[in-house]
Design an enzyme around this catalytic site. Structure first.
Site, PDB file in Angstrom:
ATOM      1  N   LYS A 117       0.805  -1.218   0.000  1.00  0.00           N
ATOM      2  CA  LYS A 117       0.000   0.000   0.000  1.00  0.00           C
ATOM      3  C   LYS A 117       0.839   1.270   0.000  1.00  0.00           C
ATOM      4  O   LYS A 117       0.444   2.277  -0.581  1.00  0.00           O
ATOM      5  CB  LYS A 117      -0.939   0.008   1.209  1.00  0.00           C
ATOM      6  CG  LYS A 117      -2.045  -1.038   1.128  1.00  0.00           C
ATOM      7  CD  LYS A 117      -2.996  -0.867   2.305  1.00  0.00           C
ATOM      8  CE  LYS A 117      -3.667  -2.154   2.700  1.00  0.00           C
ATOM      9  NZ  LYS A 117      -4.690  -2.634   1.819  1.00  0.00           N
ATOM     10  N   ARG A 293      -7.410  -7.515  -9.013  1.00  0.00           N
ATOM     11  CA  ARG A 293      -8.085  -8.799  -9.246  1.00  0.00           C
ATOM     12  C   ARG A 293      -9.566  -8.554  -9.447  1.00  0.00           C
ATOM     13  O   ARG A 293     -10.031  -7.432  -9.312  1.00  0.00           O
ATOM     14  CB  ARG A 293      -7.901  -9.692  -8.022  1.00  0.00           C
ATOM     15  CG  ARG A 293      -8.395  -8.997  -6.769  1.00  0.00           C
ATOM     16  CD  ARG A 293      -8.419  -9.891  -5.560  1.00  0.00           C
ATOM     17  NE  ARG A 293      -8.537  -9.127  -4.331  1.00  0.00           N
ATOM     18  CZ  ARG A 293      -9.677  -8.696  -3.804  1.00  0.00           C
ATOM     19  NH1 ARG A 293     -10.818  -8.906  -4.405  1.00  0.00           N
ATOM     20  NH2 ARG A 293      -9.680  -8.025  -2.669  1.00  0.00           N
TER      21      ARG A 293
END
Ligand code: ADP
Ligand code: ADP
Ligand code: MG
Length: 498
Positions: A117, A293
């Site tokens: 992140k 995804r």
């Protein structure tokens, strides 16, 4: 040539991917874990490969090397990872690439960068996206976390750089509790992700989670398919999602969508992906992270746009150009997804395992069911507790809410407790109905007493019979009957619960 697609996943998402594989003329191959040798998804596949799990903690779906070896042994052309498991594991994607297998997803580098992140946030700043005030990258120790929190102002959120699935996060209200929280977040992140790096962010106290669906191809074309609101969460995990969101103005929607595309383009993104934003009470929004995804809640976007995201994900992997242009993406109506988890909302959402004696799903033209179970299925403690998703459409938000409530009435499961009663509670709550709800709804408003329990349902059914009989007698005796009372058991239930 008939290409062969191996699905490195299980349950409802495996069935979802098989559907797209068949539409595109691919042979769908699945892996059979010894943890669930009779799973429903196996029945939908063209070929089943028996794959013994290495250990209880490492089912076949997490065993990157063995999956690739199996793929090579079985002449597999493509591997679809679904969500969870290895879907965001860059080493797995790299191993596929090295072995000449087409990984259905973005490049290993993109997965690696977006998976950390702190790196994703750096790349987002470069593309001009707003970020939640926070530490500059990971903090090395408790003291650095304290220094950073002092600058940002309490409360802060300690987050795992490699985090996912809502894990490795701790709210820190004051300096005194930093050390304890740092240790537990570090331990959780190390155990879950093999990486204990933590960073600090300003903790927004009443935010909403708004995310944008992206599709990009290998030729630099990127489009967005609008937003989903996923603010209904428990422990940072989504429970119910909707598309579009009633919480953003057309102007903000446009801005967020444009930024999402700009960011995806700036990093050379291809495949399906999601840009997650956090929206503060004052209407300010910030980039939070990117998921590389297919997402659990992708069906709500498919319902309102009519675009098949998994088809596109596979076509893009096969090198096809995105013929769908931004101008062609239109959103109509509203869609809501209820996650059906085998958890007891009456009892702190404790996981339920065992036999599903009988399960019945609602059916209607506005309902889509994605499920991995049937009568007689076994829910084991080894995998995620989500057994199904009930996705319902309406022309307006209120209609979607009403239709979803109606659909949930026709759901029944004998054998295990589920989150369906919880979803019914949410859908009737004024905070949700008015779209004021935030990620804090569960902690702030939810109380198990709000759940309609089965006894109430029995009482409701009984009351319905009595009222019906009374009305019938009135009609029979020609007395003026009050017809404005619905005989709907659910309405009666609500009345009795008050
Ligand atoms: P979505 O936005 O698609 O709902 P979630 O965060 O709920 O994403 O994750 C989807 C699934 O993947 C869940 O079952 C979750 O437990 C699992 N998951 C997400 N990230 C990870 C991870 N890093 N490691 C293992 N499982 C994960
Ligand atoms: P994950 O990879 O686990 O999905 P995210 O960064 O997407 O991690 O955060 C998960 C959830 O945690 C968000 O949907 C939101 O509810 C909450 N969250 C994350 N960052 C913040 C923040 N700075 N303030 C308040 N809540 C946050
Ligand atoms: Mg997230």
């Amino acid at each position: 040539m008939n290409k062969r697609l191996l699905i490195a996943n299980r349950s409802e998402i495996a069935i979802r991917i098989i559907r797209s594989a068949h539409k595109l003329g691919l042979t769908a191959v699945v892996l059979q874990s010894d943890k669930e040798p009779d799973a429903l998804y196996l029945q939908y596949a063209d070929e089943i490969i028996q794959a013994k799990d290495a250990t209880n903690d490492k089912p076949i779906f997490l065993d990157a090397e063995r999956i690739v070896q199996i793929a090579l042994d079985h002449q597999i052309d493509l591997i679809h990872p679904g969500y969870g498991f290895l879907s965001e594991n860059p080493d797995f994607a790299a191993l596929c690439e090295k072995s000449g297998i087409n990984f259905v997803g973005p490049s290993p580098d993109l997965i690696r960068n977006m998976g950390i992140k702190t790196i994703a946030k750096k790349m987002a700043i470069e593309a001009g996206l707003p970020l939640v005030p926070g530490s500059d990258g990971a903090v090395a120790d408790v003291q650095k976390a304290l220094d950073s929190a002092k600058k940002i102002g309490y409360p802060v959120l300690l987050k795992a750089s490699a985090g996912g699935g809502g894990r490795g996060m701790r709210i820190v209200e004051k300096p005194e509790t930093m050390e304890r929280n740092f240790k537990s977040a570090f331990d959780e992140a190390t155990a879950a992700f093999g990486n204990g790096d933590l960073f600090v962010e300003k903790y927004l106290e009443n935010p909403k989670h708004i995310e944008f669906q992206i599709l990009g191809d290998k030729f630099g074309n990127v489009i967005q398919l609008g937003e989903r609101e996923c603010s209904l969460q428990r422990k940072h995990q989504k429970l119910l999602e909707e598309a579009p969101s009633a919480s953003i103005s057309p102007k903000t929607r446009k801005k967020m969508g444009k930024m999402a595309v700009k960011f995806a383009k700036s990093i050379g993104y291809f495949s399906a992906g999601t840009i997650e934003y956090i929206l503060d009470e004052d209407g300010t929004f910030y980039f939070m992270e990117m998921n590389t995804r297919i997402q659990v809640e992708h069906p709500v976007t498919e319902m309102v746009t009519g675009v098949d995201l998994v088809d596109w994900q596979i076509k893009i992997a096969l090198g096809q150009k995105l013929t769908l242009t931004q101008a062609k993406v239109k959103t109509t109506g509203w869609a809501i997804e209820c996650r059906v988890n085998t958890e007891d909302p009456q009892n702190r959402f404790s996981p339920q395992t065992g036999f599903i004696e009988k399960i019945r799903f609602p059916q209607n033209t506005n309902i889509r069911i994605e499920t991995g179970v049937q009568n007689g299925s076994v829910v084991t403690p080894y995998f995620d507790s989500m057994i199904a998703k009930i996705i319902v459409q309406g022309s307006t938000r209120q209609e979607a809410i009403d239709n979803t409530l109606e659909a949930l009435e026709d759901f029944s499961l004998i054998g295990l407790k589920t989150t369906v009663p919880f979803c019914r509670t949410v859908l009737q709550d004024p905070e949700f109905v008015s779209a004021r709800y935030t990620t804090r709804w569960v902690t702030q408003f939810f109380n198990p007493n709000m759940l309609e329990n089965e006894d109430d349902e029995l009482i409701g059914a009984l009351a319905a019979t009595i009222i019906y009989a009374a009305e019938y007698l009135q009609i029979a005796s020609d007395a003026p009957a009050s017809r404005n009372e619905s005989l709907n058991v659910w309405v009666l239930n609500k009345r009795i619960n008050k």
